[in-house]
Enzyme design. Structure first.
Site, PDB file in Angstrom:
ATOM      1  N   GLY D   3     -11.647  -4.094 -14.654  1.00 24.62           N
ATOM      2  CA  GLY D   3     -11.639  -4.632 -13.362  1.00 24.62           C
ATOM      3  C   GLY D   3     -13.148  -4.524 -12.510  1.00 24.62           C
ATOM      4  O   GLY D   3     -13.115  -4.230 -11.192  1.00 24.62           O
ATOM      5  N   ALA D   5     -15.844  -6.173 -11.930  1.00 28.50           N
ATOM      6  CA  ALA D   5     -16.186  -7.002 -11.026  1.00 28.50           C
ATOM      7  C   ALA D   5     -15.779  -7.331  -9.832  1.00 28.50           C
ATOM      8  O   ALA D   5     -16.388  -7.794  -8.857  1.00 28.50           O
ATOM      9  CB  ALA D   5     -16.604  -8.307 -11.726  1.00 28.50           C
ATOM     10  N   GLY D   6     -14.393  -6.614  -9.500  1.00 27.86           N
ATOM     11  CA  GLY D   6     -13.592  -6.791  -8.241  1.00 27.86           C
ATOM     12  C   GLY D   6     -14.340  -5.849  -7.205  1.00 27.86           C
ATOM     13  O   GLY D   6     -15.023  -4.985  -7.471  1.00 27.86           O
ATOM     14  N   ARG D   7     -13.792  -5.964  -6.100  1.00 32.14           N
ATOM     15  CA  ARG D   7     -14.310  -5.288  -4.925  1.00 32.14           C
ATOM     16  C   ARG D   7     -14.168  -3.703  -5.063  1.00 32.14           C
ATOM     17  O   ARG D   7     -15.080  -2.866  -4.919  1.00 32.14           O
ATOM     18  CB  ARG D   7     -13.624  -5.673  -3.526  1.00 32.14           C
ATOM     19  CG  ARG D   7     -14.302  -7.121  -3.187  1.00 32.14           C
ATOM     20  CD  ARG D   7     -13.744  -7.539  -1.749  1.00 32.14           C
ATOM     21  NE  ARG D   7     -12.368  -7.324  -1.293  1.00 32.14           N
ATOM     22  CZ  ARG D   7     -11.766  -7.144  -0.389  1.00 32.14           C
ATOM     23  NH1 ARG D   7     -12.517  -7.573   0.715  1.00 32.14           N
ATOM     24  NH2 ARG D   7     -10.498  -6.924  -0.170  1.00 32.14           N
ATOM     25  N   ALA D 102      -1.089   5.313  -9.374  1.00 27.20           N
ATOM     26  CA  ALA D 102      -1.137   5.797  -8.071  1.00 27.20           C
ATOM     27  C   ALA D 102      -1.047   4.439  -7.127  1.00 27.20           C
ATOM     28  O   ALA D 102      -2.166   3.709  -7.238  1.00 27.20           O
ATOM     29  CB  ALA D 102      -2.164   6.599  -7.595  1.00 27.20           C
ATOM     30  N   PRO D 103      -0.045   4.393  -6.205  1.00 26.79           N
ATOM     31  CA  PRO D 103      -0.277   3.143  -5.389  1.00 26.79           C
ATOM     32  C   PRO D 103      -1.272   3.302  -4.000  1.00 26.79           C
ATOM     33  O   PRO D 103      -1.634   2.425  -3.495  1.00 26.79           O
ATOM     34  CB  PRO D 103       1.216   3.130  -4.689  1.00 26.79           C
ATOM     35  CG  PRO D 103       1.841   4.561  -4.930  1.00 26.79           C
ATOM     36  CD  PRO D 103       1.065   4.974  -6.182  1.00 26.79           C
ATOM     37  N   HIS D 132      -2.496  -1.803  11.765  1.00 24.76           N
ATOM     38  CA  HIS D 132      -3.464  -2.468  10.774  1.00 24.76           C
ATOM     39  C   HIS D 132      -3.999  -3.532  11.573  1.00 24.76           C
ATOM     40  O   HIS D 132      -3.783  -3.872  12.719  1.00 24.76           O
ATOM     41  CB  HIS D 132      -2.701  -2.942   9.762  1.00 24.76           C
ATOM     42  CG  HIS D 132      -2.084  -2.019   8.518  1.00 24.76           C
ATOM     43  ND1 HIS D 132      -1.134  -0.923   8.672  1.00 24.76           N
ATOM     44  CD2 HIS D 132      -2.698  -1.651   7.621  1.00 24.76           C
ATOM     45  CE1 HIS D 132      -0.912  -0.177   7.715  1.00 24.76           C
ATOM     46  NE2 HIS D 132      -1.752  -0.539   6.922  1.00 24.76           N
ATOM     47  N   HIS D 133      -5.173  -3.777  10.832  1.00 27.53           N
ATOM     48  CA  HIS D 133      -6.084  -5.208  11.141  1.00 27.53           C
ATOM     49  C   HIS D 133      -4.746  -6.228  11.294  1.00 27.53           C
ATOM     50  O   HIS D 133      -3.800  -6.201  10.738  1.00 27.53           O
ATOM     51  CB  HIS D 133      -7.226  -5.483  10.303  1.00 27.53           C
ATOM     52  CG  HIS D 133      -6.370  -5.629   8.779  1.00 27.53           C
ATOM     53  ND1 HIS D 133      -5.915  -7.001   8.612  1.00 27.53           N
ATOM     54  CD2 HIS D 133      -6.162  -4.922   7.885  1.00 27.53           C
ATOM     55  CE1 HIS D 133      -5.531  -6.519   7.168  1.00 27.53           C
ATOM     56  NE2 HIS D 133      -5.571  -5.704   6.803  1.00 27.53           N
ATOM     57  N   LYS D 136      -3.187  -8.835   8.187  1.00 26.15           N
ATOM     58  CA  LYS D 136      -2.002  -8.218   7.355  1.00 26.15           C
ATOM     59  C   LYS D 136      -0.781  -9.188   7.445  1.00 26.15           C
ATOM     60  O   LYS D 136      -0.267  -9.418   8.435  1.00 26.15           O
ATOM     61  CB  LYS D 136      -1.806  -6.893   7.743  1.00 26.15           C
ATOM     62  CG  LYS D 136      -0.816  -6.190   6.816  1.00 26.15           C
ATOM     63  CD  LYS D 136      -0.712  -4.620   6.802  1.00 26.15           C
ATOM     64  CE  LYS D 136       0.329  -3.909   6.053  1.00 26.15           C
ATOM     65  NZ  LYS D 136      -0.104  -4.092   4.664  1.00 26.15           N
ATOM     66  N   THR D 143       3.023   1.754   2.752  1.00 29.74           N
ATOM     67  CA  THR D 143       2.651   3.172   2.903  1.00 29.74           C
ATOM     68  C   THR D 143       3.771   3.634   3.947  1.00 29.74           C
ATOM     69  O   THR D 143       4.328   4.791   3.699  1.00 29.74           O
ATOM     70  CB  THR D 143       1.418   3.499   3.578  1.00 29.74           C
ATOM     71  OG1 THR D 143       0.599   3.032   2.221  1.00 29.74           O
ATOM     72  CG2 THR D 143       1.040   4.935   3.701  1.00 29.74           C
TER      73      THR D 143
END
Lengths: 246, 246, 246, 246
Positions: D3, D5-7, D102-103, D132-133, D136, D143
């Site tokens: 993965g 190339a992903g962020r 791990a989440p 959060h922003h 979402k 979490t």
């Protein structure tokens, strides 16, 4: 935009271009001829350049009949007075021109300082904690120092005694003394620029806290200044003076 | 209860009487004959007396075959060693006796310190802010100093470099240096006893904060200690050692 | 002092007696004859009684030519109007009388609400968290509701869009909707009465928080009201109107 | 890096390249042949791909004898069981292989959850606030939900009664009920991902708060996992299980 190639300049250019009621007509930076600005048809110029050139820029803008919003540091009482005098003597093309010089365009920072100064007279105790990234070289921050001085002035005007403090040992843990107000500086990886102002009376506490996570946070304040400066002839120092806090 | 007439003593007596699984069988204070305690049938004694008599009390309790929970300050390495030796040499009536000496019975304070020590190795930066009422004479607080030392030890063990800090001027705002960890002391009317521990990495922050608003907050910790001390023969120092944190 | 035997009444009596510039001349409670008050020579009366009698008390105070500071709840638009009319029609002995009715005498609470209302127009997002002891039966608190309404009014006046919120599931976690402002109520043993108001823009946050730890925290506000009410003829509602926040 | 190339993938690649004790030997993304990975000589692979392919990736890594650190979401009890079984049956080349799923790789988030679970049994009240922003879409955050469940489980195991709550009206302000623990979700422009866990007893409060300002904050956790996974044969779920918290 003066200082258009700098980090703040680029951010301001992007913010102006994204604002539906504003148009970016010229980008000016070191090496450019000022005619780029003077002939651009700009109503308002924003200056985030460097201390060495910002004063000359402002005088040139006044001569060109352009309102100015200035975020560059380095201004002194003397340089501000010269701007006031120039504005007073300016010719017909410069009648009603406004110049706004602000050390901080963060709305949360400016509001925190302003509210702290207003609250100060009503509390027995007041302290300031500023928290920044660990690459900052000075402590406490200019904003915290400014806040502490405003609190001290308000307390003095209201005739308050110094904040109570029975400390007999370990004074080095009690922070810097700024006009009688204790200021603590925290340096922590992960933080950017934060300030927390604490007020206490018997049985109660008031906390005013502001967090600046990113330089884009200055954009609402810059755009507000651009919109307001045209309605305020003469020199205005501090963004708080264009906020409506009545 | 030893020191039953003191402020902490009265609060402990009330808490024991309110606990369904505990019974208060004797109150002892300055001037009373120790037979009040020895003949009371008490399984566990709680000592909140004064530094001058607490060690003698503990030795008398061991001789009487009574477990002891001690909140009085003033213990040294030497006085603790004498308790350990006495417990080791005690006769049949004192086999399996436990003595728990704790500088702090506040669960939130003890947990904050314990978690801070565990977290310390995982963060680039760590600082401590303690906040207290303005009548406190020492700074920083013993709890904050203890916390900072535990953080410093954990960082050293993990091989961490010192917390980054580019400060070049204004060091007096940077707090006290406790084993390389910066500790700031705030004094504010209205507060009681509070501690905030800040950890930072690039892009993240962990804050552990505890507030003690009232001395009744120590009661859950005292009762927990009374219940646990009977299962822990020998000397135990620190409430954290009877908490189940695995 | 009207309601002198109540918990607030006793606290106010003690605070007035401790103030060097004030004198306590009469204590009045249920069953007492009002002549105790009328003939006391009092300049200012403080009323912490009960909703059933507070309005009658205020009218009797106006007739007796005594300024009134009222902390009792239960006032309606109609009962307030009757006070205004009575003050307007009052005879010579009652010229220039002031009546101050305040739902909250906590300086930190009143300042937090006032600052929140002023800040509201400058932020894209606003939410309120109130935190109280778990014996409180209503949620959200009256103070938080009042704060949210003031924020909503300021946002509406400034033409702001609703606070952005992309929530598609789990709305029950998003708190109560008070005029479009989200209000969250936390109930936690150990707390008393606390409010936190959060404002956000891109890259920045402003937090205004107040903590009331004890009912003595209302005393500075009550004493301030006693001193100020004599200079404000007519009816004033809300302690914020006697604070100097310009 | 799977993965790559992903962020998250790009951020991990940069972090690995900056770590003096690690070497990046292969970047793999959608469309690439797996031989890029299998033949790379990699000791450890990091998978931040998508739910549709992550399980197949892990099985291929086991076959290739490469330890795996997985941050991709979408794992179920069944898919985890298949990994455990594959590891148990693996041939000689795959003996002692470790897989860590791990989440959350944020150290501050993982520590906050872990400490909250440990503290839970010692407090009468517990509530969770996540912030959060506003983009979402789900509330409360995974979490926060996970944290509340861990708190609830610890309280149940310790035999605690539900957190006290006398609320009779306004339940919509009291947040979501997650296994009996109240969870509040704040959405505010300027924020990223934050969680605050509050515990209360009579007279005291413990607050554990974590702030994630940026996805780079996950890198210390990812690198820690890469270093630790080679020492933990079999399947490990959750970064907390490779932290040293004893």
């Amino acid at each position: 935009m003066l200082g258009a190639a700098g980090r703040m300049g680029q951010t301001v250019c992007a913010a102006v271009e994204a604002a539906p009621d504003l148009e970016l007509v010229a980008r000016f930076d070191a090496g450019d001829d000022f005619s780029v600005v003077a002939g651009s048809g700009a109503h308002v110029a924003v200056d985030f350049t460097i201390p060495a050139v910002t004063e000359a820029n402002v005088h040139a803008l006044i001569d060109a009949g352009i309102h100015a919003v200035v975020g560059t540091t380095g201004w002194t009482d003397e340089s501000r007075t010269r701007v006031t005098e120039h504005l007073a003597q300016a010719g017909p093309a410069s009648q009603g021109l406004g110049v706004l010089i602000a050390p901080n365009f963060g709305l949360s920072a400016v509001l925190a300082m302003t509210f702290a100064a207003k609250a100060a007279r009503y509390f027995e105790s007041a302290e300031v904690i500023e928290l920044h990234h660990p690459d900052k070289v000075d402590a406490p921050s200019g904003t915290a120092r400014h806040t502490a001085r405003a609190i001290a002035a308000a307390r003095a005007e209201a005739g308050l005694a110094p904040s109570p403090d029975a400390t007999e040992s370990g004074f080095e843990a009690r922070g810097a003394d700024v006009d009688g107000v204790r200021v603590h500086a925290v340096r922590l990886r992960g933080l950017v620029a934060h300030e927390e102002i604490l007020f206490g009376n018997v049985g109660e506490q008031l906390i005013i806290r502001q967090d600046s996570f990113d330089r884009v946070s200055f954009m609402p304040g810059v755009l507000l200044a651009v919109r307001e400066v045209v309605t305020r002839p003469g020199l205005t120092v501090g963004l708080e003076n264009v906020l409506d806090l009545t």
